[in-house]
Design an enzyme around this catalytic site. Sequence first.
Site, PDB file in Angstrom:
ATOM      1  CB  THR A  49      -0.938   0.003   1.220  1.00 40.47           C
ATOM      2  OG1 THR A  49      -1.831  -1.106   1.123  1.00 40.47           O
ATOM      3  CG2 THR A  49      -1.751   1.281   1.305  1.00 40.47           C
ATOM      4  CB  THR A 129       0.367  -3.269   6.391  1.00 43.31           C
ATOM      5  OG1 THR A 129      -0.887  -3.206   5.705  1.00 43.31           O
ATOM      6  CG2 THR A 129       1.054  -1.918   6.343  1.00 43.31           C
TER       7      THR A 129
END
EC number: 3.5.1.1
Length: 360
Positions: A49, A129
Amino acid sequence: MWRSIISFLFFSVALCQPFLFQKRSSNISDFISFNASLPNVTIFAMGGTIAGYASSSTETVDYAAGSVGIATLVDAVPAIKNFSNIRGVQVTNVGSEELTPANVLNLTQLILAEVAKPDVHGIVVTHGTDSLEETAMFLDMTVNTTKPIVVVGAMRPSTAISADGPMNLLNAVVVAASNRSIGRGTMILLNDRIGSAFYTTKTNGNMLDTFKSYEAGFLGMILDQRPHFFYSPATPTGKVHFDVSNTTELPAVEILYGYQGLNPNLAKAAVDLGAKGLVLAGMGAASWTDPGNEVIDGLISNQSIPVVYSHRTMDGFSDYYYNGIPSYFQNPQKARYMLMLSINAGYSIQNITDIFSLEY
Protein backbone atom coordinates in the site's frame (compact mmCIF):
# COMPACT_ATOMS: atom_id res chain seq x y z
CA MET A 1 -4.84 15.93 -21.71
CA TRP A 2 -1.20 16.03 -22.85
CA ARG A 3 -0.10 16.56 -19.24
CA SER A 4 -1.96 13.37 -18.26
CA ILE A 5 -0.36 11.41 -21.10
CA ILE A 6 3.13 12.62 -20.20
CA SER A 7 2.55 11.80 -16.52
CA PHE A 8 1.36 8.32 -17.46
CA LEU A 9 4.41 7.68 -19.66
CA PHE A 10 6.78 8.86 -16.93
CA PHE A 11 5.01 6.69 -14.36
CA SER A 12 5.15 3.63 -16.67
CA VAL A 13 8.86 4.04 -17.38
CA ALA A 14 9.63 4.44 -13.67
CA LEU A 15 8.00 1.12 -12.89
CA CYS A 16 10.27 -0.70 -15.35
CA GLN A 17 13.53 0.31 -13.70
CA PRO A 18 15.11 -2.54 -11.69
CA PHE A 19 17.44 -0.18 -9.82
CA LEU A 20 15.81 3.19 -9.69
CA PHE A 21 18.61 5.40 -8.39
CA GLN A 22 21.20 5.87 -11.09
CA LYS A 23 23.00 9.02 -9.94
CA ARG A 24 26.60 8.01 -9.35
CA SER A 25 29.83 9.45 -8.06
CA SER A 26 33.35 8.29 -8.86
CA ASN A 27 33.72 7.26 -5.21
CA ILE A 28 30.16 6.38 -4.19
CA SER A 29 28.28 3.51 -5.81
CA ASP A 30 24.64 4.44 -6.47
CA PHE A 31 23.43 6.70 -3.68
CA ILE A 32 20.90 9.28 -4.81
CA SER A 33 22.83 11.92 -2.89
CA PHE A 34 26.04 11.93 -0.96
CA ASN A 35 27.06 13.97 2.04
CA ALA A 36 30.14 12.64 3.81
CA SER A 37 28.75 13.75 7.17
CA LEU A 38 25.59 11.63 6.83
CA PRO A 39 25.16 7.85 7.26
CA ASN A 40 24.32 5.61 4.31
CA VAL A 41 20.95 3.84 4.28
CA THR A 42 19.78 1.37 1.65
CA ILE A 43 16.05 1.04 0.97
CA PHE A 44 14.76 -2.27 -0.39
CA ALA A 45 11.30 -1.84 -1.91
CA MET A 46 8.83 -4.74 -1.94
CA GLY A 47 5.60 -2.95 -2.91
CA GLY A 48 2.40 -2.80 -0.88
CA THR A 49 0.00 0.00 0.00
CA ILE A 50 2.87 2.39 0.65
CA ALA A 51 3.51 2.05 -3.10
CA GLY A 52 -0.21 1.95 -3.94
CA TYR A 53 -1.95 4.01 -6.62
CA ALA A 54 -5.62 5.02 -6.90
CA SER A 55 -7.44 7.11 -9.47
CA SER A 56 -8.85 9.40 -6.78
CA SER A 57 -7.18 11.13 -3.85
CA THR A 58 -10.13 10.11 -1.66
CA GLU A 59 -9.91 6.42 -2.56
CA THR A 60 -8.37 4.34 0.24
CA VAL A 61 -9.85 0.91 -0.50
CA ASP A 62 -10.03 0.30 -4.25
CA TYR A 63 -6.41 0.91 -5.22
CA ALA A 64 -3.58 -1.01 -6.85
CA ALA A 65 -0.91 -1.97 -4.31
CA GLY A 66 2.67 -2.08 -5.50
CA SER A 67 2.23 0.39 -8.37
CA VAL A 68 4.72 3.15 -7.53
CA GLY A 69 8.48 2.68 -7.71
CA ILE A 70 10.92 3.45 -4.91
CA ALA A 71 12.30 6.51 -6.71
CA THR A 72 8.84 8.08 -6.74
CA LEU A 73 8.36 7.29 -3.05
CA VAL A 74 11.65 8.93 -2.11
CA ASP A 75 11.03 11.94 -4.34
CA ALA A 76 7.85 12.58 -2.35
CA VAL A 77 9.94 13.00 0.81
CA PRO A 78 12.83 15.36 -0.05
CA ALA A 79 13.62 15.80 3.66
CA ILE A 80 15.06 12.27 3.66
CA LYS A 81 18.26 13.67 2.18
CA ASN A 82 18.77 15.73 5.34
CA PHE A 83 19.18 12.58 7.42
CA SER A 84 21.07 10.10 5.25
CA ASN A 85 22.45 9.20 1.88
CA ILE A 86 19.93 6.93 0.18
CA ARG A 87 20.31 4.02 -2.20
CA GLY A 88 17.15 2.35 -3.51
CA VAL A 89 16.68 -1.22 -4.71
CA GLN A 90 13.36 -2.32 -6.20
CA VAL A 91 13.23 -6.01 -5.24
CA THR A 92 9.60 -6.57 -6.27
CA ASN A 93 6.45 -4.47 -6.39
CA VAL A 94 3.34 -6.37 -5.32
CA GLY A 95 0.78 -6.50 -2.56
CA SER A 96 2.34 -8.39 0.34
CA GLU A 97 -0.35 -11.09 0.21
CA GLU A 98 1.38 -12.19 -3.02
CA LEU A 99 4.82 -12.61 -1.46
CA THR A 100 6.23 -16.10 -0.99
CA PRO A 101 9.01 -17.56 1.17
CA ALA A 102 11.17 -17.45 -1.96
CA ASN A 103 10.68 -13.67 -2.19
CA VAL A 104 11.54 -13.21 1.47
CA LEU A 105 14.59 -15.46 1.17
CA ASN A 106 15.80 -13.43 -1.81
CA LEU A 107 15.31 -10.18 0.13
CA THR A 108 17.20 -11.62 3.09
CA GLN A 109 20.19 -12.59 0.98
CA LEU A 110 20.28 -9.13 -0.61
CA ILE A 111 20.27 -7.56 2.86
CA LEU A 112 22.96 -9.94 4.10
CA ALA A 113 25.21 -8.72 1.29
CA GLU A 114 24.35 -5.09 2.02
CA VAL A 115 24.97 -5.11 5.78
CA ALA A 116 28.37 -6.70 5.12
CA LYS A 117 29.46 -3.44 3.48
CA PRO A 118 31.32 -1.31 6.05
CA ASP A 119 29.93 1.96 4.68
CA VAL A 120 26.26 0.94 5.10
CA HIS A 121 24.77 2.12 8.39
CA GLY A 122 21.24 0.75 8.16
CA ILE A 123 18.51 -0.86 6.08
CA VAL A 124 14.90 0.11 5.37
CA VAL A 125 12.40 -2.27 3.76
CA THR A 126 9.19 -0.80 2.30
CA HIS A 127 6.51 -3.48 2.40
CA GLY A 128 2.79 -4.16 2.30
CA THR A 129 1.25 -4.36 5.75
CA ASP A 130 -0.75 -7.57 5.23
CA SER A 131 2.29 -9.81 5.72
CA LEU A 132 4.81 -7.22 6.91
CA GLU A 133 5.25 -8.84 10.32
CA GLU A 134 6.16 -12.17 8.70
CA THR A 135 8.97 -10.68 6.63
CA ALA A 136 10.21 -8.66 9.61
CA MET A 137 10.26 -11.76 11.81
CA PHE A 138 12.16 -13.71 9.14
CA LEU A 139 14.77 -10.95 8.84
CA ASP A 140 15.14 -10.78 12.61
CA MET A 141 15.99 -14.48 12.72
CA THR A 142 18.29 -14.59 9.69
CA VAL A 143 20.24 -11.32 9.41
CA ASN A 144 22.82 -11.48 12.16
CA THR A 145 23.87 -7.86 12.48
CA THR A 146 23.77 -5.01 14.96
CA LYS A 147 22.99 -2.58 12.13
CA PRO A 148 19.43 -1.22 12.22
CA ILE A 149 16.88 -2.91 9.96
CA VAL A 150 13.51 -1.15 9.78
CA VAL A 151 10.47 -2.57 7.98
CA VAL A 152 7.89 0.07 7.08
CA GLY A 153 4.54 0.22 5.35
CA ALA A 154 1.41 2.33 5.09
CA MET A 155 -2.34 1.96 5.47
CA ARG A 156 -3.24 4.53 2.80
CA PRO A 157 -2.02 4.49 -0.80
CA SER A 158 0.50 7.06 -1.94
CA THR A 159 -2.17 8.97 -3.87
CA ALA A 160 -4.50 9.48 -0.88
CA ILE A 161 -5.13 12.75 0.92
CA SER A 162 -3.01 12.64 4.07
CA ALA A 163 -1.22 9.49 2.97
CA ASP A 164 0.74 8.02 5.87
CA GLY A 165 3.47 6.49 3.72
CA PRO A 166 5.72 9.55 3.27
CA MET A 167 6.01 10.26 7.00
CA ASN A 168 6.43 6.57 7.79
CA LEU A 169 9.21 6.32 5.21
CA LEU A 170 10.97 9.41 6.56
CA ASN A 171 10.75 8.07 10.10
CA ALA A 172 12.07 4.67 9.02
CA VAL A 173 15.11 6.27 7.42
CA VAL A 174 15.66 8.42 10.51
CA VAL A 175 15.64 5.30 12.70
CA ALA A 176 17.89 3.34 10.33
CA ALA A 177 20.36 6.24 10.25
CA SER A 178 20.51 6.69 14.03
CA ASN A 179 23.23 5.27 16.27
CA ARG A 180 20.53 4.88 18.93
CA SER A 181 19.00 2.11 16.82
CA ILE A 182 22.08 -0.13 16.81
CA GLY A 183 21.74 -3.54 18.45
CA ARG A 184 17.94 -3.68 18.61
CA GLY A 185 17.22 -6.31 15.98
CA THR A 186 14.76 -5.86 13.14
CA MET A 187 12.15 -3.21 13.88
CA ILE A 188 8.67 -2.41 12.55
CA LEU A 189 7.79 1.27 12.18
CA LEU A 190 4.40 2.79 11.43
CA ASN A 191 2.38 5.65 12.89
CA ASP A 192 5.39 7.10 14.79
CA ARG A 193 5.85 3.91 16.84
CA ILE A 194 8.85 1.57 16.84
CA GLY A 195 8.24 -2.09 17.63
CA SER A 196 10.24 -5.30 17.76
CA ALA A 197 9.68 -7.64 14.82
CA PHE A 198 9.33 -10.49 17.33
CA TYR A 199 6.30 -9.04 19.09
CA THR A 200 4.62 -6.49 16.82
CA THR A 201 1.58 -7.57 14.81
CA LYS A 202 -1.14 -6.10 12.60
CA THR A 203 -4.39 -5.90 14.56
CA ASN A 204 -6.82 -4.03 12.30
CA GLY A 205 -7.37 -4.26 8.56
CA ASN A 206 -8.10 -0.56 8.07
CA MET A 207 -6.90 1.79 10.82
CA LEU A 208 -3.63 3.73 10.75
CA ASP A 209 -2.62 2.58 14.24
CA THR A 210 -3.04 -1.09 13.33
CA PHE A 211 0.38 -2.34 14.46
CA LYS A 212 0.50 -3.17 18.16
CA SER A 213 2.76 -4.88 20.63
CA TYR A 214 0.31 -5.55 23.42
CA GLU A 215 2.27 -7.55 25.99
CA ALA A 216 5.89 -6.70 25.13
CA GLY A 217 5.23 -3.02 24.48
CA PHE A 218 6.82 -0.75 21.90
CA LEU A 219 10.57 -0.13 21.80
CA GLY A 220 10.11 3.58 21.29
CA MET A 221 8.58 6.36 19.24
CA ILE A 222 9.49 9.15 16.85
CA LEU A 223 9.43 12.71 18.15
CA ASP A 224 10.25 15.52 15.72
CA GLN A 225 12.25 13.17 13.47
CA ARG A 226 14.27 11.80 16.36
CA PRO A 227 13.97 8.23 17.64
CA HIS A 228 13.19 8.09 21.35
CA PHE A 229 13.77 4.61 22.77
CA PHE A 230 12.29 3.60 26.10
CA TYR A 231 15.04 1.07 26.87
CA SER A 232 18.73 0.42 26.27
CA PRO A 233 19.57 -1.67 23.18
CA ALA A 234 18.48 -5.29 23.55
CA THR A 235 17.08 -8.11 21.46
CA PRO A 236 14.15 -10.41 22.34
CA THR A 237 14.71 -13.13 24.92
CA GLY A 238 15.48 -16.45 23.26
CA LYS A 239 16.17 -15.03 19.81
CA VAL A 240 17.92 -17.61 17.62
CA HIS A 241 19.94 -16.95 14.48
CA PHE A 242 19.50 -19.15 11.40
CA ASP A 243 22.02 -19.08 8.56
CA VAL A 244 20.28 -18.92 5.16
CA SER A 245 23.17 -17.44 3.19
CA ASN A 246 23.37 -20.57 1.00
CA THR A 247 19.72 -21.65 1.20
CA THR A 248 17.89 -21.87 -2.12
CA GLU A 249 14.51 -23.19 -0.96
CA LEU A 250 12.65 -23.46 2.33
CA PRO A 251 10.59 -26.48 3.45
CA ALA A 252 6.81 -26.16 3.23
CA VAL A 253 4.95 -25.53 6.50
CA GLU A 254 1.18 -25.07 6.58
CA ILE A 255 -1.05 -23.34 9.14
CA LEU A 256 -4.34 -24.97 10.15
CA TYR A 257 -7.08 -22.97 11.86
CA GLY A 258 -8.96 -24.24 14.89
CA TYR A 259 -12.75 -24.01 15.13
CA GLN A 260 -15.75 -25.99 16.37
CA GLY A 261 -16.15 -29.21 14.41
CA LEU A 262 -12.86 -28.89 12.51
CA ASN A 263 -12.03 -31.68 10.08
CA PRO A 264 -9.18 -33.61 11.77
CA ASN A 265 -8.03 -35.08 8.47
CA LEU A 266 -6.96 -31.68 7.12
CA ALA A 267 -3.67 -32.12 8.98
CA LYS A 268 -2.97 -35.40 7.21
CA ALA A 269 -4.02 -33.89 3.88
CA ALA A 270 -1.54 -31.04 4.33
CA VAL A 271 1.29 -33.53 4.94
CA ASP A 272 0.19 -35.64 1.97
CA LEU A 273 0.43 -32.49 -0.16
CA GLY A 274 4.05 -31.95 0.89
CA ALA A 275 4.05 -30.09 4.20
CA LYS A 276 7.16 -30.87 6.25
CA GLY A 277 5.68 -29.28 9.36
CA LEU A 278 2.43 -27.85 10.68
CA VAL A 279 1.41 -24.89 12.82
CA LEU A 280 -1.97 -25.07 14.52
CA ALA A 281 -3.80 -21.80 15.18
CA GLY A 282 -5.63 -23.31 18.11
CA MET A 283 -8.61 -22.01 20.04
CA GLY A 284 -7.93 -20.05 23.21
CA ALA A 285 -4.40 -20.80 24.37
CA ALA A 286 -3.88 -23.41 21.59
CA SER A 287 -6.67 -25.91 22.25
CA TRP A 288 -7.27 -28.50 19.53
CA THR A 289 -10.07 -31.06 19.34
CA ASP A 290 -9.59 -34.62 20.62
CA PRO A 291 -10.09 -36.19 17.15
CA GLY A 292 -7.67 -33.62 15.75
CA ASN A 293 -5.06 -34.44 18.37
CA GLU A 294 -5.28 -38.14 17.51
CA VAL A 295 -4.36 -37.34 13.91
CA ILE A 296 -1.58 -35.00 15.04
CA ASP A 297 -0.16 -37.65 17.38
CA GLY A 298 -0.03 -40.08 14.47
CA LEU A 299 1.83 -37.61 12.26
CA ILE A 300 4.37 -36.95 15.00
CA SER A 301 4.85 -40.59 16.02
CA ASN A 302 4.74 -42.26 12.61
CA GLN A 303 6.16 -39.63 10.26
CA SER A 304 8.20 -37.39 12.59
CA ILE A 305 6.29 -34.31 11.43
CA PRO A 306 6.97 -31.37 13.78
CA VAL A 307 3.72 -29.71 14.85
CA VAL A 308 3.62 -26.36 16.65
CA TYR A 309 0.59 -25.47 18.77
CA SER A 310 -0.09 -21.73 18.58
CA HIS A 311 -3.18 -19.60 19.24
CA ARG A 312 -5.72 -17.89 17.04
CA THR A 313 -6.23 -15.17 19.66
CA MET A 314 -4.64 -11.77 19.08
CA ASP A 315 -2.13 -12.30 21.85
CA GLY A 316 -1.32 -14.76 24.58
CA PHE A 317 0.84 -17.67 25.62
CA SER A 318 0.72 -21.27 24.38
CA ASP A 319 2.26 -23.71 26.84
CA TYR A 320 2.96 -27.40 26.34
CA TYR A 321 0.13 -29.22 24.56
CA TYR A 322 -0.10 -32.94 23.88
CA ASN A 323 2.90 -34.25 21.93
CA GLY A 324 3.39 -31.08 19.91
CA ILE A 325 5.63 -28.05 20.26
CA PRO A 326 4.22 -25.02 22.08
CA SER A 327 4.71 -21.69 20.34
CA TYR A 328 4.78 -19.83 23.68
CA PHE A 329 4.35 -16.13 22.74
CA GLN A 330 4.58 -16.49 18.96
CA ASN A 331 1.47 -16.16 16.81
CA PRO A 332 0.88 -18.72 14.02
CA GLN A 333 2.31 -16.70 11.14
CA LYS A 334 5.57 -15.98 12.97
CA ALA A 335 5.78 -19.49 14.40
CA ARG A 336 5.52 -20.81 10.83
CA TYR A 337 8.72 -19.09 9.75
CA MET A 338 10.50 -20.17 12.92
CA LEU A 339 9.49 -23.76 12.21
CA MET A 340 10.48 -23.53 8.54
CA LEU A 341 13.93 -22.26 9.47
CA SER A 342 14.34 -24.93 12.15
CA ILE A 343 13.44 -27.72 9.72
CA ASN A 344 15.73 -26.21 7.10
CA ALA A 345 18.59 -26.29 9.63
CA GLY A 346 18.03 -30.02 10.14
CA TYR A 347 16.89 -29.81 13.76
CA SER A 348 15.05 -32.66 15.45
CA ILE A 349 11.63 -32.24 17.05
CA GLN A 350 13.33 -31.99 20.45
CA ASN A 351 15.75 -29.37 19.12
CA ILE A 352 12.84 -27.37 17.71
CA THR A 353 10.98 -27.62 21.01
CA ASP A 354 14.04 -26.23 22.76
CA ILE A 355 14.31 -23.35 20.27
CA PHE A 356 10.70 -22.27 20.82
CA SER A 357 11.06 -22.57 24.59
CA LEU A 358 14.11 -20.29 24.75
CA GLU A 359 11.95 -17.17 24.87
CA TYR A 360 10.06 -18.42 27.91
